[in-house]
Design a protein around this motif. Structure first.
Motif, PDB file in Angstrom:
ATOM      1  N   UNK A  41      32.848  43.819  33.514  1.00 31.46           N
ATOM      2  CA  UNK A  41      32.395  44.183  34.862  1.00 31.46           C
ATOM      3  C   UNK A  41      31.506  43.113  35.496  1.00 31.46           C
ATOM      4  N   UNK A  42      30.512  42.560  34.804  1.00 29.02           N
ATOM      5  CA  UNK A  42      29.733  41.477  35.438  1.00 29.02           C
ATOM      6  C   UNK A  42      30.618  40.290  35.835  1.00 29.02           C
ATOM      7  N   UNK A  43      31.590  39.975  35.019  1.00 33.53           N
ATOM      8  CA  UNK A  43      32.527  38.890  35.321  1.00 33.53           C
ATOM      9  C   UNK A  43      33.297  39.202  36.603  1.00 33.53           C
ATOM     10  N   UNK A  44      33.782  40.429  36.726  1.00 31.58           N
ATOM     11  CA  UNK A  44      34.532  40.828  37.924  1.00 31.58           C
ATOM     12  C   UNK A  44      33.652  40.793  39.169  1.00 31.58           C
ATOM     13  N   UNK A  45      32.424  41.272  39.039  1.00 30.64           N
ATOM     14  CA  UNK A  45      31.508  41.254  40.187  1.00 30.64           C
ATOM     15  C   UNK A  45      31.235  39.823  40.646  1.00 30.64           C
ATOM     16  N   UNK A  46      31.104  38.921  39.697  1.00 33.40           N
ATOM     17  CA  UNK A  46      30.885  37.511  40.029  1.00 33.40           C
ATOM     18  C   UNK A  46      32.096  36.944  40.782  1.00 33.40           C
ATOM     19  N   UNK A  47      33.285  37.330  40.345  1.00 29.94           N
ATOM     20  CA  UNK A  47      34.495  36.846  41.033  1.00 29.94           C
ATOM     21  C   UNK A  47      34.570  37.336  42.478  1.00 29.94           C
ATOM     22  N   UNK A  48      34.066  38.530  42.738  1.00 27.06           N
ATOM     23  CA  UNK A  48      34.093  39.055  44.111  1.00 27.06           C
ATOM     24  C   UNK A  48      33.238  38.228  45.050  1.00 27.06           C
ATOM     25  N   UNK A  49      32.244  37.548  44.520  1.00 27.61           N
ATOM     26  CA  UNK A  49      31.375  36.702  45.347  1.00 27.61           C
ATOM     27  C   UNK A  49      32.088  35.425  45.785  1.00 27.61           C
ATOM     28  N   UNK A  50      33.218  35.138  45.184  1.00 27.18           N
ATOM     29  CA  UNK A  50      33.990  33.921  45.457  1.00 27.18           C
ATOM     30  C   UNK A  50      34.481  33.866  46.900  1.00 27.18           C
ATOM     31  N   UNK A  51      34.800  35.036  47.474  1.00 25.94           N
ATOM     32  CA  UNK A  51      35.274  35.077  48.848  1.00 25.94           C
ATOM     33  C   UNK A  51      36.765  34.843  49.007  1.00 25.94           C
ATOM     34  N   UNK A  52      37.480  34.661  47.903  1.00 26.23           N
ATOM     35  CA  UNK A  52      38.921  34.439  47.964  1.00 26.23           C
ATOM     36  C   UNK A  52      39.632  35.795  48.010  1.00 26.23           C
ATOM     37  N   UNK A  53      40.424  36.023  49.062  1.00 22.55           N
ATOM     38  CA  UNK A  53      41.075  37.314  49.236  1.00 22.55           C
ATOM     39  C   UNK A  53      42.022  37.667  48.106  1.00 22.55           C
ATOM     40  N   UNK A  54      42.769  36.714  47.606  1.00 27.43           N
ATOM     41  CA  UNK A  54      43.730  37.008  46.540  1.00 27.43           C
ATOM     42  C   UNK A  54      42.995  37.424  45.266  1.00 27.43           C
ATOM     43  N   UNK A  55      41.884  36.770  44.981  1.00 25.65           N
ATOM     44  CA  UNK A  55      41.080  37.167  43.817  1.00 25.65           C
ATOM     45  C   UNK A  55      40.561  38.591  44.023  1.00 25.65           C
ATOM     46  N   UNK A 102      26.119  52.685  38.021  1.00 27.95           N
ATOM     47  CA  UNK A 102      24.726  52.393  38.381  1.00 27.95           C
ATOM     48  C   UNK A 102      24.194  51.177  37.624  1.00 27.95           C
ATOM     49  N   UNK A 103      24.625  50.995  36.379  1.00 22.98           N
ATOM     50  CA  UNK A 103      24.151  49.869  35.576  1.00 22.98           C
ATOM     51  C   UNK A 103      24.441  48.536  36.265  1.00 22.98           C
ATOM     52  N   UNK A 104      25.622  48.417  36.868  1.00 23.33           N
ATOM     53  CA  UNK A 104      26.026  47.154  37.481  1.00 23.33           C
ATOM     54  C   UNK A 104      25.965  47.170  39.008  1.00 23.33           C
ATOM     55  N   UNK A 105      25.483  48.291  39.585  1.00 24.52           N
ATOM     56  CA  UNK A 105      25.318  48.368  41.036  1.00 24.52           C
ATOM     57  C   UNK A 105      26.632  48.054  41.767  1.00 24.52           C
ATOM     58  N   UNK A 106      27.688  48.674  41.336  1.00 21.80           N
ATOM     59  CA  UNK A 106      29.036  48.396  41.832  1.00 21.80           C
ATOM     60  C   UNK A 106      29.236  48.852  43.277  1.00 21.80           C
ATOM     61  N   UNK A 107      28.710  50.004  43.624  1.00 28.75           N
ATOM     62  CA  UNK A 107      28.984  50.582  44.947  1.00 28.75           C
ATOM     63  C   UNK A 107      28.531  49.666  46.089  1.00 28.75           C
ATOM     64  N   UNK A 108      27.298  49.134  46.085  1.00 32.17           N
ATOM     65  CA  UNK A 108      26.903  48.237  47.187  1.00 32.17           C
ATOM     66  C   UNK A 108      27.785  46.983  47.282  1.00 32.17           C
ATOM     67  N   UNK A 109      28.226  46.478  46.149  1.00 32.80           N
ATOM     68  CA  UNK A 109      29.099  45.297  46.159  1.00 32.80           C
ATOM     69  C   UNK A 109      30.412  45.630  46.860  1.00 32.80           C
ATOM     70  N   UNK A 110      30.969  46.783  46.542  1.00 34.45           N
ATOM     71  CA  UNK A 110      32.228  47.178  47.180  1.00 34.45           C
ATOM     72  C   UNK A 110      32.034  47.480  48.667  1.00 34.45           C
ATOM     73  N   UNK A 111      30.908  48.094  49.020  1.00 37.46           N
ATOM     74  CA  UNK A 111      30.630  48.325  50.444  1.00 37.46           C
ATOM     75  C   UNK A 111      30.567  47.006  51.206  1.00 37.46           C
ATOM     76  N   UNK A 112      29.933  46.015  50.622  1.00 44.02           N
ATOM     77  CA  UNK A 112      29.848  44.691  51.250  1.00 44.02           C
ATOM     78  C   UNK A 112      31.246  44.109  51.449  1.00 44.02           C
ATOM     79  N   UNK A 113      32.095  44.327  50.475  1.00 39.50           N
ATOM     80  CA  UNK A 113      33.460  43.802  50.533  1.00 39.50           C
ATOM     81  C   UNK A 113      34.296  44.480  51.628  1.00 39.50           C
ATOM     82  N   UNK A 114      33.878  45.663  52.059  1.00 39.62           N
ATOM     83  CA  UNK A 114      34.596  46.353  53.139  1.00 39.62           C
ATOM     84  C   UNK A 114      34.551  45.575  54.455  1.00 39.62           C
ATOM     85  N   UNK A 115      33.624  44.635  54.568  1.00 34.82           N
ATOM     86  CA  UNK A 115      33.539  43.803  55.770  1.00 34.82           C
ATOM     87  C   UNK A 115      34.712  42.836  55.869  1.00 34.82           C
TER      88      UNK A 115
END
Length: 152
Positions: A74-88, A111-124
């Motif tokens: 999960x931390x690895x996946x969250x880091x990849x989301x910060x990349x900004x690449x749509x295909x990733x 809650x441990x990895x704070x996933x929900x705010x990351x996904x909300x940000x990605x909704x933009x």
């Protein structure tokens, strides 16, 4: 190795991981996942390939717990989301859907990895496929009262 070799190897493993149970067993037997998580590269195609492999593996119910508890992806996946690449992101969000469909993973990870705010940000993001996949993840998360409070 160089990025070209990483790209070829991860592409081969992605194709393999999508080629039925025997091929996925190969990926588990040779413990490929830890090697994928430590690949150092700026090559987005390698990252796309790795997320494709993880997505294929995360579909299988018995793999879901291992990917989270044994490999801590999960931390690895969250880091990849910060990349900004749509295909990733298109590859990563369904992995969350698959992994968080498991009650134990959901309880331990949200809650441990704070996933929900990351996904909300990605909704933009303007990508409709990403938004659709996020809504499916939120639907899975909403079965838990604690998550419902975070989602609202």
């Amino acid at each position: 190795g160089n990025d070209e070799m990483k790209e070829k190897a991860t592409n081969f493993l992605w194709q393999l991981s999508n080629d039925g149970q025997n091929a996925r067993d190969f990926v588990w037997k040779y413990d490929v996942v830890p090697h994928l998580l430590v690949l150092k590269t700026t090559n987005n195609q390698v990252k796309i390939n790795v997320t494709g492999i993880l997505n294929g593996l995360s579909i299988i119910p018995e793999n879901k717990r291992q990917l989270v508890s044994k490999y801590n992806i999960i931390p690895y996946l969250l880091e990849l989301l910060k990349n900004g690449n749509n295909k990733i992101s298109e590859n990563v969000v369904p992995i969350f859907h698959n992994l968080l469909g498991d009650t134990e993973n959901r309880r331990e990870s949200v809650s441990k990895y704070n996933i929900i705010p990351v996904l909300f940000e990605l909704l933009k993001n303007e990508n409709d496929k990403i938004k659709e996949n996020i809504s499916t993840v939120f639907k899975n998360l909403s079965v838990n009262d604690g998550n419902k409070r975070q989602l609202v």
